[in-house]
Design a protein around this motif. Sequence first.
Motif, short mmCIF file in Angstrom:
data_model
loop_
_atom_site.label_atom_id
_atom_site.label_comp_id
_atom_site.label_asym_id
_atom_site.label_seq_id
_atom_site.Cartn_x
_atom_site.Cartn_y
_atom_site.Cartn_z
N GLN A 104 0.84 -1.20 0.00
CA GLN A 104 0.00 0.00 0.00
C GLN A 104 0.88 1.26 0.00
OE1 GLN A 104 -2.25 -0.95 3.53
NE2 GLN A 104 -4.11 -1.45 2.34
N GLN A 105 1.96 1.22 0.77
CA GLN A 105 2.87 2.37 0.79
C GLN A 105 3.47 2.59 -0.60
OE1 GLN A 105 5.70 1.73 4.01
NE2 GLN A 105 4.88 3.55 5.01
N ASP A 106 3.86 1.52 -1.25
CA ASP A 106 4.41 1.63 -2.60
C ASP A 106 3.40 2.25 -3.56
OD1 ASP A 106 6.77 0.49 -1.73
OD2 ASP A 106 6.32 -1.52 -2.53
N GLU A 107 2.15 1.82 -3.44
CA GLU A 107 1.10 2.36 -4.31
C GLU A 107 0.84 3.84 -4.01
OE1 GLU A 107 -1.73 2.54 -7.32
OE2 GLU A 107 -0.08 1.16 -6.93
N VAL A 108 0.82 4.21 -2.74
CA VAL A 108 0.63 5.62 -2.37
C VAL A 108 1.80 6.44 -2.92
CG1 VAL A 108 0.67 7.22 -0.40
CG2 VAL A 108 -0.82 5.22 -0.34
N GLU A 109 3.01 5.95 -2.76
CA GLU A 109 4.18 6.67 -3.26
C GLU A 109 4.12 6.82 -4.78
OE1 GLU A 109 7.87 5.02 -1.86
OE2 GLU A 109 7.20 5.07 0.23
N ARG A 110 3.74 5.75 -5.48
CA ARG A 110 3.66 5.81 -6.94
C ARG A 110 2.64 6.85 -7.38
NH1 ARG A 110 0.73 4.46 -10.84
NH2 ARG A 110 -0.85 3.35 -9.66
N GLN A 111 1.47 6.84 -6.78
CA GLN A 111 0.43 7.79 -7.17
C GLN A 111 0.79 9.21 -6.75
OE1 GLN A 111 -3.62 6.79 -6.51
NE2 GLN A 111 -3.39 4.70 -7.28
N PHE A 112 1.39 9.37 -5.59
CA PHE A 112 1.82 10.69 -5.14
C PHE A 112 2.85 11.26 -6.11
CE2 PHE A 112 4.17 13.83 -2.83
CZ PHE A 112 3.35 14.33 -1.84
N ALA A 113 3.84 10.46 -6.48
CA ALA A 113 4.89 10.92 -7.40
C ALA A 113 4.31 11.25 -8.77
CB ALA A 113 5.98 9.86 -7.52
#
Length: 119
Positions: free
Chosen positions: A50-59
């Motif tokens: 989930q953190q990876d997905e949040v980071e990907r979408q944030f970036a």
Amino acid sequence: MTTRDDDRQVDMPTLVNEIEGHLLIAATRQEGQEAAARFSARLDWLTSHQQDEVERQFAAEHLALARASWQRTAVRGAELRAEYEGKYRRLKGRLTAVCLTVVATTVPLTLLVLAPLRR
């Protein structure tokens, strides 16, 4: 202009602009990834996926916002350029008219003043 090994012409200013653009995008991506990592680190209840997905979408959002900002800046720059080019043309036209008027009035007046001296 310089040539490369395959004899194609290289426009150096264009090449420099393209390199600067790539560097700007790379720096913005890096900034977005760093900001995303800082943001997701505060969300410690998320799983790593989930953190990876949040980071990907944030970036991705960070990059999209930067591009939109760049596009607005480019459009405004083009508008200002057109506006100032128009003002410059009008000013140049006025200056040319004033110079022609000065020459057109000065030459005959000078001839009138100097005419009695020639006799």
